[in-house]
Design an enzyme around this catalytic site. Sequence first.
Site, PDB file in Angstrom:
ATOM      1  N   ASP A  71       0.817  -1.213   0.000  1.00 19.59           N
ATOM      2  CA  ASP A  71       0.000   0.000   0.000  1.00 19.59           C
ATOM      3  C   ASP A  71       0.854   1.267   0.000  1.00 19.59           C
ATOM      4  O   ASP A  71       0.439   2.296  -0.518  1.00 19.59           O
ATOM      5  CB  ASP A  71      -0.942   0.015   1.210  1.00 19.59           C
ATOM      6  CG  ASP A  71      -2.289  -0.626   0.865  1.00 19.59           C
ATOM      7  OD1 ASP A  71      -2.785  -0.387  -0.250  1.00 19.59           O
ATOM      8  OD2 ASP A  71      -2.828  -1.377   1.703  1.00 19.59           O
ATOM      9  N   ASP A 148     -11.212  -7.602  14.009  1.00 15.23           N
ATOM     10  CA  ASP A 148     -10.132  -8.601  14.052  1.00 15.23           C
ATOM     11  C   ASP A 148      -9.464  -8.563  15.425  1.00 15.23           C
ATOM     12  O   ASP A 148      -9.229  -7.475  15.962  1.00 15.23           O
ATOM     13  CB  ASP A 148      -9.030  -8.277  13.020  1.00 15.23           C
ATOM     14  CG  ASP A 148      -9.492  -8.434  11.587  1.00 15.23           C
ATOM     15  OD1 ASP A 148     -10.576  -9.007  11.381  1.00 15.23           O
ATOM     16  OD2 ASP A 148      -8.771  -7.975  10.674  1.00 15.23           O
ATOM     17  N   LYS A 190     -27.178  -3.750   5.625  1.00 19.69           N
ATOM     18  CA  LYS A 190     -26.944  -4.408   6.925  1.00 19.69           C
ATOM     19  C   LYS A 190     -25.455  -4.641   7.230  1.00 19.69           C
ATOM     20  O   LYS A 190     -25.016  -4.364   8.358  1.00 19.69           O
ATOM     21  CB  LYS A 190     -27.724  -5.737   6.993  1.00 19.69           C
ATOM     22  CG  LYS A 190     -27.722  -6.390   8.364  1.00 19.69           C
ATOM     23  CD  LYS A 190     -28.487  -5.591   9.421  1.00 19.69           C
ATOM     24  CE  LYS A 190     -29.982  -5.823   9.326  1.00 19.69           C
ATOM     25  NZ  LYS A 190     -30.750  -4.903  10.188  1.00 19.69           N
ATOM     26  N   THR A 192     -22.963  -2.905   6.401  1.00 19.11           N
ATOM     27  CA  THR A 192     -22.415  -1.594   6.792  1.00 19.11           C
ATOM     28  C   THR A 192     -22.879  -1.226   8.197  1.00 19.11           C
ATOM     29  O   THR A 192     -22.081  -0.798   9.043  1.00 19.11           O
ATOM     30  CB  THR A 192     -22.856  -0.521   5.778  1.00 19.11           C
ATOM     31  OG1 THR A 192     -22.274  -0.840   4.522  1.00 19.11           O
ATOM     32  CG2 THR A 192     -22.415   0.871   6.194  1.00 19.11           C
ATOM     33  N   GLN A 193     -24.173  -1.427   8.450  1.00 25.70           N
ATOM     34  CA  GLN A 193     -24.694  -1.122   9.796  1.00 25.70           C
ATOM     35  C   GLN A 193     -23.926  -1.911  10.856  1.00 25.70           C
ATOM     36  O   GLN A 193     -23.503  -1.361  11.873  1.00 25.70           O
ATOM     37  CB  GLN A 193     -26.175  -1.523   9.898  1.00 25.70           C
ATOM     38  CG  GLN A 193     -27.113  -0.685   9.068  1.00 25.70           C
ATOM     39  CD  GLN A 193     -28.553  -1.190   9.222  1.00 25.70           C
ATOM     40  OE1 GLN A 193     -28.968  -1.568  10.300  1.00 25.70           O
ATOM     41  NE2 GLN A 193     -29.292  -1.194   8.138  1.00 25.70           N
ATOM     42  N   CYS A 383      17.004  -6.304 -10.692  1.00 26.63           N
ATOM     43  CA  CYS A 383      17.539  -6.987  -9.508  1.00 26.63           C
ATOM     44  C   CYS A 383      17.882  -8.448  -9.839  1.00 26.63           C
ATOM     45  O   CYS A 383      18.865  -8.690 -10.514  1.00 26.63           O
ATOM     46  CB  CYS A 383      16.584  -6.847  -8.329  1.00 26.63           C
ATOM     47  SG  CYS A 383      17.470  -6.906  -6.771  1.00 26.63           S
ATOM     48  N   HIS A 509      15.833  -1.299  -7.882  1.00 24.23           N
ATOM     49  CA  HIS A 509      14.415  -1.423  -8.253  1.00 24.23           C
ATOM     50  C   HIS A 509      13.851  -0.082  -8.751  1.00 24.23           C
ATOM     51  O   HIS A 509      13.302   0.680  -7.946  1.00 24.23           O
ATOM     52  CB  HIS A 509      13.598  -1.897  -7.054  1.00 24.23           C
ATOM     53  CG  HIS A 509      13.846  -3.317  -6.676  1.00 24.23           C
ATOM     54  ND1 HIS A 509      13.136  -4.366  -7.213  1.00 24.23           N
ATOM     55  CD2 HIS A 509      14.743  -3.871  -5.827  1.00 24.23           C
ATOM     56  CE1 HIS A 509      13.575  -5.503  -6.704  1.00 24.23           C
ATOM     57  NE2 HIS A 509      14.546  -5.237  -5.863  1.00 24.23           N
ATOM     58  N   GLU A 511      11.242   0.507 -10.299  1.00 22.04           N
ATOM     59  CA  GLU A 511       9.773   0.586 -10.218  1.00 22.04           C
ATOM     60  C   GLU A 511       9.290   1.355  -8.998  1.00 22.04           C
ATOM     61  O   GLU A 511       8.204   1.943  -9.022  1.00 22.04           O
ATOM     62  CB  GLU A 511       9.154  -0.826 -10.243  1.00 22.04           C
ATOM     63  CG  GLU A 511       9.383  -1.707  -9.017  1.00 22.04           C
ATOM     64  CD  GLU A 511      10.655  -2.548  -9.066  1.00 22.04           C
ATOM     65  OE1 GLU A 511      11.617  -2.126  -9.752  1.00 22.04           O
ATOM     66  OE2 GLU A 511      10.714  -3.602  -8.403  1.00 22.04           O
TER      67      GLU A 511
END
Length: 535
Positions: A71, A148, A190, A192-193, A383, A509, A511
């Site tokens: 991320d 979790d 539901k 979401t609720q 690499c 790297h 990228e």
Amino acid sequence: MTKYVFVTGGVCSGLGKGITASSIALLLKAKGYKVFMQKFDPYMNVDPGTMSPIQHGEVFVTADGCETDLDLGHYERFIDEELNYTSNITNGKIYSSVIEKERVGDYLGATIQIVPHISNEIKNKIYEAGSSSGADIVITEIGGTVGDIESAVMMESLRQFRLEAGINNSLFVHTTLVPFLYGSNELKTKPTQNSIIELRRLGIQPDIIVTRAPIELGIHVREKIALFGSIPKENIIEAKDEANIYQIPINFHKQHIEDIILKQFNLKITKSDLSNWEDLISRVNNLDKEIEIALVGKYTELEDAYLSVKEALKSAGYKYNTKINIKWVDSETLEDNKANLKEVFKKSSGIIIPGGFGSRGTQGMINACRYARVNKVPFLGICLGMQIAVIEFARNVCGINDASSREFDELAENPVIDLMADQKAIINKGGTLRLGNYRCSLKKGTLAYKDYKSDEILERHRHRYEFNNNYKEILEKNGLVISGINPDANLVEIIELENHPHFIACQFHPEFKSRPTRCHPLFDSFIKSSIENKK
Ligand code: GLN
């Protein structure tokens, strides 16, 4: 004082929390605010460096050498800011730091507990991201799904954070799923609720709800979520599915998410400058050519294992109005003598071999590399891809038939890729690769020099093995060009070939430094040559 936005996720994983966080950051930056981003991952690994890419996806590396969640790559590509070691915090990092402090004696006399010791450590990491970056606004994403067990203490820390910082300095964005039921033909609120209830059970009331739904919510669904969520209807932001993730900030902008945030923070709502981003979207939506690039790797069953490479290829394509179709080639399938490489690559205008670890599948990569060299197909090695290119050249051009890497064969007689002395002394596997930015001097007159137009560059690394300088002379004598060298340790960073339209490979790297609005020079020229090759 720095303001803090927290992005949590409900219902299930994979809703695009990372893209939501990145989009918010991009929109706040477009308003002229200095932003910084951070991700909390609730696993016990200290960092993702030791996890399998097939399980976890790519390990993204920051300039300062932190191995992080993929991320972070989205974050850097969206906000175009360099992140650092304060940007990715795991349970493993938090717990080991608390235990280390306990051993040193920092808490003498106390019983060490999840609350307050672990929760304080987490809060400190949030404040640290603000103070060390000097950002106006820090956006922190919490990995996993609310409820979790793993992330419970992180949520508790956020609850405390709101108490300390107050509503005008902290804001909660909760992303959820609103599924569509075929048959009854309706959206269901539901899940979401329930996920909002779960969040409240942890003491957190969301300020904004981002809903992922396949169709528009409509006024009734919106009102229902607003009522159950105890938030104004305008604070529900719809995240429609988009084929192109770069469209999402624009969709959020149309719903004024950044204005809602700035208002709560009592910050000035300035005019947005999104011209760069809008220009990108228009290019993405108007690609009039296409080419196929073959990516030969060992983790091809999970595209996310090569996320930044994929994005870097696409970004270079945007520059040339060209759609890049990646052909994912599992290198193990090219190992067999009977493998028909001509058939595999018949439509490929370029071949790329990205990074990887371990010997599995490397013979197939060597075969693919040979195919690219002999058939003059544009080639980019990254690499492990550079190490493969060196081995292939040593074996098939210089006649060193058993040339190998110490990584594949500990007893190799001809380790053209080897461990340096400093790496030989290392026992622990975690965090001990050559990581992050290193300098590289470029040789004039080479392809690399032409691409970068600079004498010296800085690129990010993540590897343990190196080009073995004992073989430099014989490789060069046979036509291998060494076009980039790390001047501090005399390590080979870039190699290329003469008498080939485009053959280049690097130990770092590239990228990780490519941006959708500003593609990386090595990807730029590789795609340019591949387009010419197709013609
Ligand atoms: N396995 C190789 C090394 O450690 C290459 C690593 C990579 O491709 N990131 O040197």
